[in-house]
Design a protein around this motif. Structure first.
Motif, PDB file in Angstrom:
ATOM      1  N   VAL A   1      64.850  48.327   8.780  1.00 24.02           N
ATOM      2  CA  VAL A   1      65.347  46.879   8.768  1.00 24.02           C
ATOM      3  C   VAL A   1      64.365  46.004   9.692  1.00 24.02           C
ATOM      4  N   ALA A   2      64.593  44.709   9.568  1.00 26.18           N
ATOM      5  CA  ALA A   2      64.229  43.652  10.441  1.00 26.18           C
ATOM      6  C   ALA A   2      65.142  43.122  11.204  1.00 26.18           C
ATOM      7  N   ALA A   3      64.951  42.188  12.329  1.00 28.38           N
ATOM      8  CA  ALA A   3      65.704  41.847  13.165  1.00 28.38           C
ATOM      9  C   ALA A   3      66.553  40.657  12.494  1.00 28.38           C
TER      10      ALA A   3
ATOM     11  N   THR B   1      80.126  40.361   9.831  1.00 22.90           N
ATOM     12  CA  THR B   1      78.952  40.623   9.702  1.00 22.90           C
ATOM     13  C   THR B   1      77.996  41.406  10.681  1.00 22.90           C
ATOM     14  N   ILE B   2      77.724  42.661  10.425  1.00 28.14           N
ATOM     15  CA  ILE B   2      76.835  43.327  11.607  1.00 28.14           C
ATOM     16  C   ILE B   2      75.605  43.376  11.214  1.00 28.14           C
ATOM     17  N   THR B   3      74.364  42.873  12.036  1.00 24.07           N
ATOM     18  CA  THR B   3      73.126  42.726  11.864  1.00 24.07           C
ATOM     19  C   THR B   3      72.463  43.503  12.778  1.00 24.07           C
ATOM     20  N   ALA B   4      71.054  43.433  12.489  1.00 23.04           N
ATOM     21  CA  ALA B   4      70.037  44.340  13.431  1.00 23.04           C
ATOM     22  C   ALA B   4      69.810  43.336  14.436  1.00 23.04           C
ATOM     23  N   ALA B   5      69.867  43.960  15.504  1.00 17.96           N
ATOM     24  CA  ALA B   5      69.426  42.979  16.906  1.00 17.96           C
ATOM     25  C   ALA B   5      67.869  42.955  17.174  1.00 17.96           C
ATOM     26  N   GLN B   6      67.322  44.210  16.400  1.00 19.00           N
ATOM     27  CA  GLN B   6      65.764  44.188  16.710  1.00 19.00           C
ATOM     28  C   GLN B   6      65.249  45.122  15.285  1.00 19.00           C
ATOM     29  N   PRO B   7      63.974  45.214  15.404  1.00 17.69           N
ATOM     30  CA  PRO B   7      63.250  46.074  14.198  1.00 17.69           C
ATOM     31  C   PRO B   7      63.658  47.473  14.453  1.00 17.69           C
ATOM     32  N   GLY B   8      64.129  48.164  13.475  1.00 15.81           N
ATOM     33  CA  GLY B   8      64.205  49.782  13.611  1.00 15.81           C
ATOM     34  C   GLY B   8      64.718  50.141  12.104  1.00 15.81           C
ATOM     35  N   ARG B   9      65.184  51.474  12.517  1.00 18.08           N
ATOM     36  CA  ARG B   9      65.717  52.281  11.289  1.00 18.08           C
ATOM     37  C   ARG B   9      67.138  52.644  11.618  1.00 18.08           C
TER      38      ARG B   9
ATOM     39  N   GLU C   1      60.447  50.451  18.896  1.00 15.63           N
ATOM     40  CA  GLU C   1      59.460  50.913  19.823  1.00 15.63           C
ATOM     41  C   GLU C   1      59.955  52.423  20.448  1.00 15.63           C
ATOM     42  N   ILE C   2      58.913  53.146  20.207  1.00 16.46           N
ATOM     43  CA  ILE C   2      58.769  54.576  20.585  1.00 16.46           C
ATOM     44  C   ILE C   2      57.691  54.977  21.413  1.00 16.46           C
ATOM     45  N   TRP C   3      57.804  55.990  22.090  1.00 19.30           N
ATOM     46  CA  TRP C   3      56.825  56.518  23.070  1.00 19.30           C
ATOM     47  C   TRP C   3      57.010  58.109  23.130  1.00 19.30           C
ATOM     48  N   ILE C   4      56.051  58.492  23.921  1.00 25.38           N
ATOM     49  CA  ILE C   4      56.018  60.084  24.149  1.00 25.38           C
ATOM     50  C   ILE C   4      56.579  60.257  25.715  1.00 25.38           C
ATOM     51  N   THR C   5      57.537  61.149  25.758  1.00 29.22           N
ATOM     52  CA  THR C   5      57.844  61.848  26.998  1.00 29.22           C
ATOM     53  C   THR C   5      57.263  63.304  27.292  1.00 29.22           C
TER      54      THR C   5
END
Length: 380
Positions: free
Chosen positions: A105-107, A249-257, A282-286
């Motif tokens: 979903v988009a923001a 109405t619950i919406t997405a605050a930022q792009p994601g899944r 926004e994902i990264w590697i730990t």
């Protein structure tokens, strides 16, 4: 018969000559078989050579790894993200769920809608209270204006009474002078004194009217202040009702899944109840490197990554930061090493790695295993 005998006699000497040659060959072969091998003849030197060769190979390998190998790698690395739960802020029945599991979903996209009718009614009631409060404020303002007019009238009457009183005082003094000189009458003096007393009483009454008008004005101003306070309260209730209506109405605050979606149409949910988990883009590697691997590791160094789930996708990134402390130091129950039977264990330190570009044709999310290889020194 006579012809055959010489031939037989001629062959016998040849066989006797061949037998010594064959016996000599057999003795030579037996001597060769009985001679010990090189390993049996020099076992110590052979074993020593093998040990020395193995030591040279191992030493060369360690020297390469320690002094020349420019990479550091670990299999203790995972995809990380700041995932969070999406929860309802108001209660009610679910009217619509326009998304499904694992959907991107988009923001601003709608995730879930709650039946808004009850909250719309509450907003209408709150708006009605605002109108009533505004009317009360207007009424109090009108009363203040009326009180101001009453004050002006009372002060004008007070001024008129004060002027009449002054004239009555002067007239009373003049009639008394006339009586003393024999030109006036006692009746005129009495009439002037009566008029003076009436004007004094009239002035006192006008002063009381001014005081009463001022108090009425104060009361009207207090009523207006109260009406203004009621208006602010009503406006706050209206704003709260408006917010509650928007919370349906619950919406997405930022792009994601949207992951682990639990809300369904017709379901009653309470305020604060989680309806799904949201994984931002926004994902990264730990990567949890051993502390002995951090000697030459610095932010900005290039990294090559391999995802266990998709080994054919080779990713590239760079070291973003190194956590100032081991992973156990920031755990819920950190290790307590102040004991008598302490055993030193190599700690692991989380290193954040950002990827230049994630593949778009596969699903990658938190917890997936990754093998990063960091170039900690320039290649020769």
């Amino acid at each position: 018969m006579a012809d055959n005998q010489p031939d037989i006699m001629e062959t016998k000497p040849d066989r006797r000559k061949q037998q010594p040659v064959e016996n000599a060959d057999r003795r030579a072969d037996s001597s060769v078989e009985k001679r010990p091998s090189l390993v049996r003849r020099h076992p110590f030197w052979i074993l020593s050579g093998i040990v020395v060769l193995a030591a040279l190979i191992v030493g060369a390998w360690f020297g390469w790894k320690i002094y020349f190998y420019p990479y550091e790698s670990t299999d203790d690395a995972f995809v990380a993200a700041r995932s969070f739960s999406v929860a309802a802020k108001v209660s009610g029945y679910v009217a619509e769920v326009p998304v499904t599991d694992n959907q991107h979903v988009a923001a601003g996209d709608v995730i879930l809608r709650i039946e808004p009718r009850d909250y719309q009614i509450a907003l209408d009631q709150a708006n009605g209270q605002v109108e009533v409060a505004k009317a009360a404020v207007d009424s109090a303002g009108a009363q203040i204006e009326a009180a101001n007019a009453s004050v002006d009238v009372a002060r004008a009457q007070q001024n008129s009474a004060a002027a009449a009183l002054q004239y009555a005082q002067q007239e009373s003094a003049r009639q008394q002078q006339l009586v003393k000189s024999g030109s006036g009458s006692v009746q005129a003096v009495q009439q002037a004194a009566s008029t003076l007393q009436q004007d004094q009483a009239s002035l006192a009454q006008m002063q009381a009217n001014v005081t009463s008008a001022l108090k009425n004005k104060t009361v009207a101003e207090a009523q207006k202040s109260s009406a203004l306070a009621s208006l602010k309260q009503a406006e706050a209730q209206a704003e709260e009702a408006q917010q509650n209506l928007s919370y349906t109405t619950i919406t997405a605050a930022q792009p994601g899944r949207v992951v682990r979606l639990t809300g369904a149409k017709g379901q009653y949910i309470d305020a604060g109840q989680a309806i799904s988990t949201f994984v931002p883009d926004e994902i990264w590697i730990t990567a949890n490197f051993k502390e002995t691997q951090l000697t030459d590791m610095r932010p900005g160094q290039p990294v090559e990554l391999t995802i266990d789930a998709y080994p054919d996708h080779k990713l590239h990134g760079k070291v973003a930061s190194v956590q100032p402390g081991s992973g156990t130091a920031f755990s819920l129950l950190p290790a307590e090493n102040a004991t008598g039977n302490y055993v030193k264990v190599t700690q692991r330190v989380p290193v954040k790695i950002v990827v230049d570009k994630w593949p778009a044709d596969v699903a990658i999310g938190p917890g997936m295993s990754v093998v990063p290889t960091v170039t900690v020194r320039p290649r020769n």
